[in-house]
Design a protein around this motif. Structure first.
Motif, short mmCIF file in Angstrom:
data_model
loop_
_atom_site.label_atom_id
_atom_site.label_comp_id
_atom_site.label_asym_id
_atom_site.label_seq_id
_atom_site.Cartn_x
_atom_site.Cartn_y
_atom_site.Cartn_z
N GLY A 198 12.76 10.49 -6.09
CA GLY A 198 12.84 11.32 -4.90
C GLY A 198 12.03 10.76 -3.74
N LEU A 199 10.84 10.22 -4.03
CA LEU A 199 10.02 9.63 -2.98
C LEU A 199 10.67 8.36 -2.42
CD1 LEU A 199 6.41 10.02 -4.48
CD2 LEU A 199 7.63 11.53 -2.90
N VAL A 200 11.28 7.57 -3.28
CA VAL A 200 11.98 6.37 -2.80
C VAL A 200 13.15 6.76 -1.91
CG1 VAL A 200 13.33 4.35 -3.51
CG2 VAL A 200 11.25 4.95 -4.75
N ALA A 201 13.90 7.79 -2.34
CA ALA A 201 15.03 8.24 -1.53
C ALA A 201 14.56 8.75 -0.17
CB ALA A 201 15.80 9.34 -2.27
N LEU A 202 13.46 9.48 -0.13
CA LEU A 202 12.93 9.96 1.15
C LEU A 202 12.46 8.81 2.03
CD1 LEU A 202 10.89 13.12 0.05
CD2 LEU A 202 12.90 13.07 1.54
N LEU A 246 0.83 -1.21 0.00
CA LEU A 246 0.00 0.00 0.00
C LEU A 246 0.86 1.26 0.00
CD1 LEU A 246 -2.75 1.35 0.09
CD2 LEU A 246 -2.74 1.12 2.58
N VAL A 247 1.98 1.23 0.74
CA VAL A 247 2.87 2.40 0.75
C VAL A 247 3.47 2.62 -0.63
CG1 VAL A 247 4.97 3.39 1.74
CG2 VAL A 247 3.37 2.15 3.21
N SER A 248 3.85 1.53 -1.31
CA SER A 248 4.38 1.65 -2.67
C SER A 248 3.33 2.22 -3.62
CB SER A 248 4.85 0.28 -3.17
OG SER A 248 5.86 -0.25 -2.35
N PHE A 249 2.11 1.72 -3.48
CA PHE A 249 1.03 2.22 -4.33
C PHE A 249 0.74 3.69 -4.03
CE2 PHE A 249 -3.56 1.93 -5.82
CZ PHE A 249 -3.21 1.93 -7.15
N ARG A 250 0.82 4.07 -2.75
CA ARG A 250 0.61 5.48 -2.39
C ARG A 250 1.70 6.36 -2.99
NH1 ARG A 250 1.58 8.96 2.20
NH2 ARG A 250 2.68 7.33 3.34
N ALA A 251 2.95 5.89 -3.00
CA ALA A 251 4.03 6.67 -3.61
C ALA A 251 3.83 6.81 -5.12
CB ALA A 251 5.37 5.98 -3.33
#
Length: 244
Positions: free
Chosen positions: A195-199, A71-76
């Motif tokens: 950028g979201l993955v890095a954060l 779900l977090v991946s889908f949200r990103a």
């Protein structure tokens, strides 16, 4: 804090759903309106998915459940789509002004393209319920835009309508400009997702005080209600309860 952000995500999801409804109602007034065309906009599809994802995440946080990696991946991914939609819309509005063409931006469109993307960025930076994402998610984020783009080009050649000018062969100078715009769009998707993955690999920030207010207020009220000094129900209230 988690429950506070759960409430916030539910409120933003409700705001997004309301903005989608009012935006649809706004475009009904145009003589060239077509429901099929409206639902084909990337903005509508990404914001509709965002309402579902934010609502689901908000319920899980509010109930104290752990938000899983899927779900977090889908949200990103959905967050990336909404941010890109806002950037593209802002560019179109700014370019229209330079070409002596005025585009009206109702409040519903401002919410969908500017307010909600800003909230999603802040939410992700604070990192409540965020988990460490894999870098391969950057490649996955390109899947839907590519499929959507191919479908839009095929459908556009049939109905002679395209949601964005750079997809319309009659509004670009040639294949080179078309490829350039598409490359910029895909680069935006990949760059924002990276950028979201890095954060996600950084330690979440400490949430502000207001984020935990709904949950803390509920706990404080519950403690006062069970305290010895809390006013007892009146005799009339007790008799009504007993009669039930």
């Amino acid at each position: 804090m988690r429950r506070g952000f759960g409430v916030m995500r539910l409120l933003v999801a409700a705001l997004g759903a309301t903005a989608l409804i009012f935006d649809f109602d706004y475009v009904l007034g145009f003589s060239t309106f077509s429901a099929e065309n409206y639902f084909s906009y990337f903005t509508f599809q990404s914001n509709l998915a965002n309402v579902v994802v934010l609502g689901t995440s908000g319920v899980l946080l509010l109930r104290g459940h752990v938000v899983g990696r899927l779900l977090v991946s889908f949200r990103a991914i959905v967050t990336t789509y909404v941010i890109v939609s806002g950037i593209v819309f802002a560019l179109i509005v700014s370019q229209a002004g330079s070409h002596q063409y005025r585009i009206e931006v109702p409040w519903s469109s401002q919410v969908l393209h500017f307010v909600i993307p800003a909230y999603l960025i802040a939410d992700w930076v604070i990192g409540v319920g965020r988990v460490r994402l894999r870098w391969r998610t950057v490649a996955i984020v390109l899947g839907f835009p590519v499929v959507w783009g191919v479908f839009t080009l095929i459908r556009g050649s049939i109905v002679r309508w395209y949601p964005y000018f750079f997809l319309d062969p009659d509004q670009v100078s040639g294949p080179g400009e078309f490829v350039l715009y598409c490359g910029i769009a895909l680069g935006l998707f990949a760059g924002i997702m990276a950028g979201l993955v890095a954060l996600s690999r950084l330690r979440p920030l400490r949430a502000p005080r207001w984020a935990s207010w709904p949950a803390s207020a509920w706990r404080s009220w519950s403690r006062r209600r069970t305290a010895p000094g809390w006013p007892a129900p009146s005799r009339r209230t007790r008799s009504r309860r007993a009669s039930r």
